[in-house]
Design an enzyme around this catalytic site. Structure first.
Site, PDB file in Angstrom:
ATOM      1  N   LYS A 111       0.818  -1.219   0.000  1.00  0.00           N
ATOM      2  CA  LYS A 111       0.000   0.000   0.000  1.00  0.00           C
ATOM      3  C   LYS A 111       0.844   1.256   0.000  1.00  0.00           C
ATOM      4  O   LYS A 111       0.440   2.269  -0.573  1.00  0.00           O
ATOM      5  CB  LYS A 111      -0.935   0.014   1.215  1.00  0.00           C
ATOM      6  CG  LYS A 111      -2.152  -0.873   1.062  1.00  0.00           C
ATOM      7  CD  LYS A 111      -3.272  -0.403   1.976  1.00  0.00           C
ATOM      8  CE  LYS A 111      -4.505  -1.271   1.790  1.00  0.00           C
ATOM      9  NZ  LYS A 111      -5.552  -0.937   2.764  1.00  0.00           N
ATOM     10  N   LYS A 203      -5.090 -10.493  -7.021  1.00  0.00           N
ATOM     11  CA  LYS A 203      -6.240 -10.542  -6.120  1.00  0.00           C
ATOM     12  C   LYS A 203      -7.343  -9.597  -6.601  1.00  0.00           C
ATOM     13  O   LYS A 203      -7.051  -8.507  -7.080  1.00  0.00           O
ATOM     14  CB  LYS A 203      -5.722 -10.130  -4.741  1.00  0.00           C
ATOM     15  CG  LYS A 203      -6.680 -10.153  -3.619  1.00  0.00           C
ATOM     16  CD  LYS A 203      -5.976  -9.792  -2.316  1.00  0.00           C
ATOM     17  CE  LYS A 203      -5.738  -8.290  -2.234  1.00  0.00           C
ATOM     18  NZ  LYS A 203      -5.472  -7.816  -0.881  1.00  0.00           N
ATOM     19  N   LYS A 206     -10.562  -3.656  -4.373  1.00  0.00           N
ATOM     20  CA  LYS A 206     -11.333  -2.424  -4.522  1.00  0.00           C
ATOM     21  C   LYS A 206     -10.561  -1.394  -5.318  1.00  0.00           C
ATOM     22  O   LYS A 206     -11.142  -0.490  -5.897  1.00  0.00           O
ATOM     23  CB  LYS A 206     -11.625  -1.811  -3.138  1.00  0.00           C
ATOM     24  CG  LYS A 206     -12.508  -2.654  -2.236  1.00  0.00           C
ATOM     25  CD  LYS A 206     -12.479  -2.117  -0.788  1.00  0.00           C
ATOM     26  CE  LYS A 206     -13.184  -3.063   0.173  1.00  0.00           C
ATOM     27  NZ  LYS A 206     -12.880  -2.800   1.579  1.00  0.00           N
TER      28      LYS A 206
HETATM   29  P1  TYM Z   1     -10.640  -5.234   3.818  1.00  0.00           P
HETATM   30  O1  TYM Z   1     -11.624  -4.154   4.092  1.00  0.00           O
HETATM   31  O2  TYM Z   1      -9.582  -4.987   2.807  1.00  0.00           O
HETATM   32  O3  TYM Z   1     -11.404  -6.542   3.370  1.00  0.00           O
HETATM   33  C1  TYM Z   1     -12.497  -7.065   4.110  1.00  0.00           C
HETATM   34  C2  TYM Z   1     -12.450  -8.576   4.121  1.00  0.00           C
HETATM   35  O4  TYM Z   1     -12.490  -9.090   2.796  1.00  0.00           O
HETATM   36  C3  TYM Z   1     -11.424  -9.999   2.590  1.00  0.00           C
HETATM   37  N1  TYM Z   1     -10.986  -9.929   1.193  1.00  0.00           N
HETATM   38  C4  TYM Z   1     -10.949 -10.972   0.352  1.00  0.00           C
HETATM   39  N2  TYM Z   1     -11.243 -12.281   0.539  1.00  0.00           N
HETATM   40  C5  TYM Z   1     -11.107 -13.108  -0.526  1.00  0.00           C
HETATM   41  N3  TYM Z   1     -10.682 -12.684  -1.749  1.00  0.00           N
HETATM   42  C6  TYM Z   1     -10.372 -11.387  -1.976  1.00  0.00           C
HETATM   43  N4  TYM Z   1      -9.972 -10.986  -3.185  1.00  0.00           N
HETATM   44  C7  TYM Z   1     -10.499 -10.469  -0.891  1.00  0.00           C
HETATM   45  N5  TYM Z   1     -10.271  -9.134  -0.757  1.00  0.00           N
HETATM   46  C8  TYM Z   1     -10.580  -8.827   0.512  1.00  0.00           C
HETATM   47  C9  TYM Z   1     -10.331  -9.529   3.538  1.00  0.00           C
HETATM   48  O5  TYM Z   1      -9.401 -10.557   3.819  1.00  0.00           O
HETATM   49  C10 TYM Z   1     -11.130  -9.116   4.749  1.00  0.00           C
HETATM   50  O6  TYM Z   1     -11.436 -10.251   5.549  1.00  0.00           O
HETATM   51  N6  TYM Z   1      -7.509  -5.015   7.733  1.00  0.00           N
HETATM   52  C11 TYM Z   1      -8.821  -5.464   7.288  1.00  0.00           C
HETATM   53  C12 TYM Z   1      -9.950  -4.860   8.083  1.00  0.00           C
HETATM   54  C13 TYM Z   1      -9.840  -5.026   9.552  1.00  0.00           C
HETATM   55  C14 TYM Z   1     -10.046  -6.219  10.294  1.00  0.00           C
HETATM   56  C15 TYM Z   1      -9.866  -5.865  11.661  1.00  0.00           C
HETATM   57  C16 TYM Z   1     -10.338  -7.538   9.942  1.00  0.00           C
HETATM   58  C17 TYM Z   1      -9.567  -4.049  10.451  1.00  0.00           C
HETATM   59  N7  TYM Z   1      -9.591  -4.537  11.730  1.00  0.00           N
HETATM   60  C18 TYM Z   1      -9.987  -6.814  12.672  1.00  0.00           C
HETATM   61  C19 TYM Z   1     -10.466  -8.473  10.958  1.00  0.00           C
HETATM   62  C20 TYM Z   1     -10.281  -8.122  12.308  1.00  0.00           C
HETATM   63  C21 TYM Z   1      -9.000  -5.071   5.834  1.00  0.00           C
HETATM   64  O7  TYM Z   1      -8.364  -4.170   5.342  1.00  0.00           O
HETATM   65  O8  TYM Z   1      -9.975  -5.748   5.183  1.00  0.00           O
END
Ligand code: TYM
Length: 342
Positions: A111, A203, A206
């Site tokens: 990032k 992957k 967004k």
């Molecule tokens: P974020 O917002 O990027 O994504 C949310 C969830 O979606 C999953 N994900 C995917 N799973 C499968 N294939 C993909 N291409 C894909 N893209 C995204 C992510 O693994 C995630 O589960 N850091 C985290 C948010 C967060 C969080 C937390 C998660 C903040 N605090 C505490 C768990 C516990 C994030 O950026 O997810």
């Protein structure tokens, strides 16, 4: 009951990867766990956000949770910024985590890009805030996609180090051997890493500039159909075995998506489509995708018309989350040795 915590960032459109890898799992876990699902708005601002868009997206992610089947009465749905204990515990986590641990985080490297000197301090500390999110509820399990595994492992390291560093004080305050449980990452199913529809080695994300790389939860049936028809494939018909499939990233991705959407095993999907051309497989995939996603996007649209309701769900969730978080934070303050107002 054991406790589950997970979060989703309100940045950009939620896509099929977020749904299959995370939100659909959130729904499935509700039966056996007490669940806390958080819209992590403080994580979102580690990169610049336009305030009005952020507000809209917080409500949109909340609507996506509800439309997918998260039950805000039996479980807790809220946005992170409203429970200040997340930020408070994040500071403690910052002081427990080592700089060397943060330097190993691959998501930060991706990032921040080349201009690392110019990344926000928040982006660097991001995994420490994520650890606080999980630990402030002393959660046992964290459903996430594959890309978040390293962050959950870091959370375990921070929990473990806190338990060790403060072992004496933890025992003296009557918390026994360990204060924080070490949370398990739950990375389950056939879609823990959904790939781009344009490139099976990237992957689904967004931030991909091409909207044809992903299916958004808000896409209508025609858009979903068009994106699947245009999805990249190779010229061979579908293979018979999982081993052959594994060598073909685009085909592997589409079969995985089909399997998860249809709640079947990938082997079972292959048995049905082995030898078929992609044109007929894609037509079937459009059908399962639309059947599963159209009701969700319709419900999201219905909820979008009533922001007052969404806000009341978040306010109720924050109130309940705060009750749990405050208790943890009071204990942490005692363990660390702060003097508390009583
Ligand atoms: P974020 O917002 O990027 O994504 C949310 C969830 O979606 C999953 N994900 C995917 N799973 C499968 N294939 C993909 N291409 C894909 N893209 C995204 C992510 O693994 C995630 O589960 N850091 C985290 C948010 C967060 C969080 C937390 C998660 C903040 N605090 C505490 C768990 C516990 C994030 O950026 O997810």
């Amino acid at each position: 009951k054991k406790r589950v915590f997970s979060g989703v960032q309100p940045t950009g459109n939620l896509h099929l990867g977020n749904y299959l890898g995370a939100v659909s799992r959130f729904v499935a876990l509700q039966e056996h766990y007490d669940c806390i699902y958080c819209v992590v708005d403080m994580h979102a601002i580690t990169v610049p956000q336009e305030p009005e868009a952020l507000t809209r997206q917080i409500r949109e992610v909340t609507a996506a949770f509800l439309a997918s089947g998260v039950d805000p009465q039996k479980h807790i749905v809220f946005n992170q910024s409203q429970v200040s204990e997340h930020a408070e515990l994040a500071w403690i986590c910052n002081c427990v985590a080592r700089i060397g641990w943060m330097n190993r985080m691959t998501q930060f490297k991706d990032k921040a890009g080349k201009d690392r000197e110019n990344a926000s301090l928040g982006l660097y500390a991001y995994p420490s805030l994520m650890a606080a999110d999980i630990l402030v509820y002393r959660a046992d399990a964290v459903p996430v996609g594959e890309d978040q595994k390293q962050h959950v492992e870091l959370t375990r390291d921070i929990a473990q180090k806190f338990n060790n560093d403060y072992a004496g004080s933890i025992a003296a305050h009557g918390f026994g051997e360990a204060f924080f449980p070490l949370p398990e990452p739950l990375i389950q199913g056939s879609s823990t890493r959904v790939m781009s529809l344009r490139d099976g080695t990237k992957k689904m994300s967004k931030s991909d500039p091409s909207d044809y790389s992903r299916i958004n939860l808000k896409d209508d049936a025609d858009t979903i159909a068009q994106k699947i028809r245009k999805a990249k494939t190779d010229p061979e018909p579908l293979p018979e075995t999982a081993e052959e499939l594994a060598a073909r990233p685009e085909a592997d991705n589409l079969v995985g998506i089909f399997a998860t959407l249809a709640e079947r095993m990938p082997e079972d999907v292959l048995r049905e489509f082995a030898g078929s051309q992609f044109s007929s497989f894609k037509a079937a995939l459009v059908d399962v995708a639309v059947a599963k996603l159209a009701p969700i996007s319709a419900e999201m649209q219905r909820l979008a018309a009533d922001p007052g309701y969404i806000d009341s769900v978040l306010a109720d969730g924050s109130r309940r989350a705060r009750g749990i978080a405050r208790e943890t934070m009071n204990a942490v303050k005692d363990i660390v040795g702060f003097v508390r107002d009583r």
